[in-house]
Design a protein around this motif. Structure first.
Motif, PDB file in Angstrom:
ATOM      1  N   GLY A  25       0.859  -1.131  -0.056  1.00 59.69           N
ATOM      2  CA  GLY A  25       0.033   0.285   0.151  1.00 59.69           C
ATOM      3  C   GLY A  25       0.921   1.193  -0.106  1.00 59.69           C
ATOM      4  O   GLY A  25       0.563   2.217  -0.703  1.00 59.69           O
ATOM      5  N   LEU A  26       2.057   1.315   0.832  1.00 57.73           N
ATOM      6  CA  LEU A  26       2.668   2.433   1.006  1.00 57.73           C
ATOM      7  C   LEU A  26       3.611   2.764  -0.428  1.00 57.73           C
ATOM      8  O   LEU A  26       3.717   3.897  -0.644  1.00 57.73           O
ATOM      9  CB  LEU A  26       3.453   2.479   2.189  1.00 57.73           C
ATOM     10  CG  LEU A  26       4.034   4.126   2.602  1.00 57.73           C
ATOM     11  CD1 LEU A  26       2.987   4.834   2.826  1.00 57.73           C
ATOM     12  CD2 LEU A  26       5.081   3.869   3.628  1.00 57.73           C
ATOM     13  N   ILE A  64       2.446   8.652  10.498  1.00 60.28           N
ATOM     14  CA  ILE A  64       3.822   9.170   9.750  1.00 60.28           C
ATOM     15  C   ILE A  64       3.742   9.204   8.350  1.00 60.28           C
ATOM     16  O   ILE A  64       4.334  10.505   7.816  1.00 60.28           O
ATOM     17  CB  ILE A  64       4.670   7.939  10.182  1.00 60.28           C
ATOM     18  CG1 ILE A  64       4.955   7.836  11.716  1.00 60.28           C
ATOM     19  CG2 ILE A  64       6.263   8.481   9.465  1.00 60.28           C
ATOM     20  CD1 ILE A  64       5.786   6.571  12.104  1.00 60.28           C
ATOM     21  N   GLY A  65       3.191   8.580   7.792  1.00 60.82           N
ATOM     22  CA  GLY A  65       3.008   8.819   6.248  1.00 60.82           C
ATOM     23  C   GLY A  65       1.809   9.352   5.957  1.00 60.82           C
ATOM     24  O   GLY A  65       1.196   8.860   4.890  1.00 60.82           O
ATOM     25  N   GLY A  66       0.955  10.275   7.042  1.00 56.93           N
ATOM     26  CA  GLY A  66      -0.424  10.498   6.411  1.00 56.93           C
ATOM     27  C   GLY A  66      -0.501  11.493   5.224  1.00 56.93           C
ATOM     28  O   GLY A  66      -1.650  11.157   4.593  1.00 56.93           O
ATOM     29  N   GLY A 105       8.787   3.735  -0.895  1.00 51.76           N
ATOM     30  CA  GLY A 105       7.644   3.431  -0.183  1.00 51.76           C
ATOM     31  C   GLY A 105       7.590   2.175   0.447  1.00 51.76           C
ATOM     32  O   GLY A 105       7.103   2.050   1.650  1.00 51.76           O
ATOM     33  N   GLY A 106       7.998   1.090  -0.303  1.00 46.85           N
ATOM     34  CA  GLY A 106       8.063  -0.379   0.033  1.00 46.85           C
ATOM     35  C   GLY A 106       9.078  -0.339   1.289  1.00 46.85           C
ATOM     36  O   GLY A 106       8.761  -1.039   2.346  1.00 46.85           O
ATOM     37  N   THR A 116       1.721   9.699  -5.018  1.00 50.69           N
ATOM     38  CA  THR A 116       2.478  11.226  -4.348  1.00 50.69           C
ATOM     39  C   THR A 116       3.459  11.842  -5.481  1.00 50.69           C
ATOM     40  O   THR A 116       3.449  13.067  -5.459  1.00 50.69           O
ATOM     41  CB  THR A 116       3.016  10.911  -3.197  1.00 50.69           C
ATOM     42  OG1 THR A 116       2.119  10.331  -2.186  1.00 50.69           O
ATOM     43  CG2 THR A 116       3.354  12.348  -2.429  1.00 50.69           C
ATOM     44  N   ASP A 117       4.346  11.025  -6.045  1.00 53.84           N
ATOM     45  CA  ASP A 117       5.400  11.605  -6.847  1.00 53.84           C
ATOM     46  C   ASP A 117       4.593  12.181  -8.226  1.00 53.84           C
ATOM     47  O   ASP A 117       4.874  11.764  -9.184  1.00 53.84           O
ATOM     48  CB  ASP A 117       6.005  10.486  -7.278  1.00 53.84           C
ATOM     49  CG  ASP A 117       7.528  11.098  -8.031  1.00 53.84           C
ATOM     50  OD1 ASP A 117       7.958  12.210  -7.727  1.00 53.84           O
ATOM     51  OD2 ASP A 117       8.041  10.263  -8.818  1.00 53.84           O
ATOM     52  N   GLY A 118       3.913  13.433  -7.969  1.00 57.55           N
ATOM     53  CA  GLY A 118       3.341  14.078  -8.873  1.00 57.55           C
ATOM     54  C   GLY A 118       3.756  15.520  -9.440  1.00 57.55           C
ATOM     55  O   GLY A 118       3.122  16.029 -10.190  1.00 57.55           O
ATOM     56  N   MET A 119       4.337  15.805  -8.247  1.00 54.62           N
ATOM     57  CA  MET A 119       4.915  17.438  -8.519  1.00 54.62           C
ATOM     58  C   MET A 119       6.486  17.524  -7.898  1.00 54.62           C
ATOM     59  O   MET A 119       6.957  16.581  -7.120  1.00 54.62           O
ATOM     60  CB  MET A 119       4.068  18.457  -7.448  1.00 54.62           C
ATOM     61  CG  MET A 119       2.638  18.717  -8.000  1.00 54.62           C
ATOM     62  SD  MET A 119       1.814  19.848  -6.775  1.00 54.62           S
ATOM     63  CE  MET A 119       0.238  20.058  -7.730  1.00 54.62           C
ATOM     64  N   ASP A 120       6.998  18.360  -8.475  1.00 51.26           N
ATOM     65  CA  ASP A 120       8.380  18.714  -8.052  1.00 51.26           C
ATOM     66  C   ASP A 120       8.700  18.823  -6.678  1.00 51.26           C
ATOM     67  O   ASP A 120       8.086  19.678  -6.135  1.00 51.26           O
ATOM     68  CB  ASP A 120       8.908  19.956  -8.832  1.00 51.26           C
ATOM     69  CG  ASP A 120       8.940  19.819 -10.492  1.00 51.26           C
ATOM     70  OD1 ASP A 120       8.873  18.491 -10.937  1.00 51.26           O
ATOM     71  OD2 ASP A 120       9.083  20.834 -11.003  1.00 51.26           O
ATOM     72  N   GLY A 121       9.605  17.855  -6.063  1.00 48.41           N
ATOM     73  CA  GLY A 121       9.925  17.980  -4.689  1.00 48.41           C
ATOM     74  C   GLY A 121       8.851  17.485  -3.735  1.00 48.41           C
ATOM     75  O   GLY A 121       9.147  17.317  -2.456  1.00 48.41           O
TER      76      GLY A 121
END
Length: 310
Positions: free
Chosen positions: A135-136, A242-244, A223-224, A143-148
């Motif tokens: 899942g993570l 933590i990964g909210g 993530g994994g 989440t990796d869709g914008m710079d930084g």
């Protein structure tokens, strides 16, 4: 992605007990496996035009999930076996928020498990751990869709996880805070720090406007690996806090797709994942990313504070 994974691997070989520590072996296996899956997906996307029309542009979702659940199940199986072999019930227990793992009266003597703690069987342990890792892994990828964005939030989460690894590996700290004591986790602290360092180095070049991108190679592996560390120190439930940011991102996609199909075309968000919702609402990309970093830091502080509330 290759550079991120390579930096973590190099740091692990230099500073971890790579020869003797089973937790390190499994961490490297999980990371390399997921990086390989991500790199194959990236390769299919990058070479689709060259390979001609009608060719595949990446792995199917079910193929990714199959490989993710496969390595996650394997890692969780060996984690469980290690906990059984070392007679450490805390390492295979269900660590719920605010629940004391140990009897407070045993702080300065031999640790005694609290009678309310649920010790998991091998089946529930593998299922819970596998869902967490797979899942993570997907959540960070989304989440990796914008710079930084992914690099910054992952850096914060890794620093928090590094602190939790230190607590789990220290008998005095674990008994004082009443969390599972997992002595082998001291090496995972190095890996969590290596992840934070690799993400920081990547962020230097990935901040807006980005000149490099992590791709699936980096996001799936990061993530994994973060989730694997959480499962190993029995903080898989706390990982939701933590990964909210990552949970918000993947939940927004699931809600959007489900609601769209159920209502035959209606949407909850302007666009999903949720960072695009705010971007389309008038915020600049830099504003969205910076504010998500702030929220990630708040999530991290809340996670650490919740440990003390026991």
């Amino acid at each position: 992605g290759v550079l991120i994974v390579g930096a973590i691997l190099l740091t692990t070989f230099l500073f971890c007990d790579f020869v003797h520590n089973r937790f390190v072996h499994l961490a490297v296996l999980v990371m390399v496996w997921l990086a390989a899956v991500g790199s194959f997906d990236d390769w299919l996307k990058l070479t689709a035009a060259r390979r001609g029309p009608g060719t595949r542009e990446g792995l199917f979702a079910w193929e990714k999930l199959l490989f993710q659940l496969g390595i996650a199940g394997l890692a969780c199986f060996f984690l469980y076996q290690h906990g059984v072999n070392t007679a450490n019930e805390a390492a295979i227990s269900l660590n719920l928020p605010f629940q004391r793992t140990y009897d407070p009266t045993s702080r300065h003597a031999e640790l005694v498990m609290n009678s309310s703690v649920i010790v998991l069987g091998i089946g529930p342990f593998i299922v819970l751990g596998s869902l967490c890792i797979a899942g993570l892994s997907n959540a960070v990828n989304i989440t990796d869709g914008m710079d930084g964005l992914a690099a910054g939030t992952m850096t914060i989460a890794c620093f928090v996880m590094m602190i939790l690894c230190w607590i789990a590996s220290s008998q005095s700290a674990a008994s004082f805070l009443l969390v599972p004591y997992v002595p082998e986790a001291k090496e995972l602290m190095v890996i969590a720090g290596a992840m934070a360092g690799a993400c920081l180095g990547f962020l230097w070049f990935n901040c807006n406007p980005a000149s490099v991108f992590m791709g699936d190679t980096g996001s799936l592996a990061l993530g994994g690996l973060l989730a694997y560390v959480a499962v190993a120190i029995r903080q898989d439930i706390l990982l939701i806090v933590i990964g909210g940011i990552f949970v918000m991102e993947i939940a927004s996609v699931m809600l959007q797709v489900s609601y769209f199909k159920w209502t035959k075309g209606k949407r909850i968000f302007r666009c999903s994942p949720i960072h695009h919702h705010f971007h389309m609402g008038g915020l600049s990309e830099l504003q969205v990313v910076t504010r998500f970093w702030i929220v990630a830091a708040i999530f991290g502080m809340v996670a650490l504070i919740s440990i003390k509330l026991r």
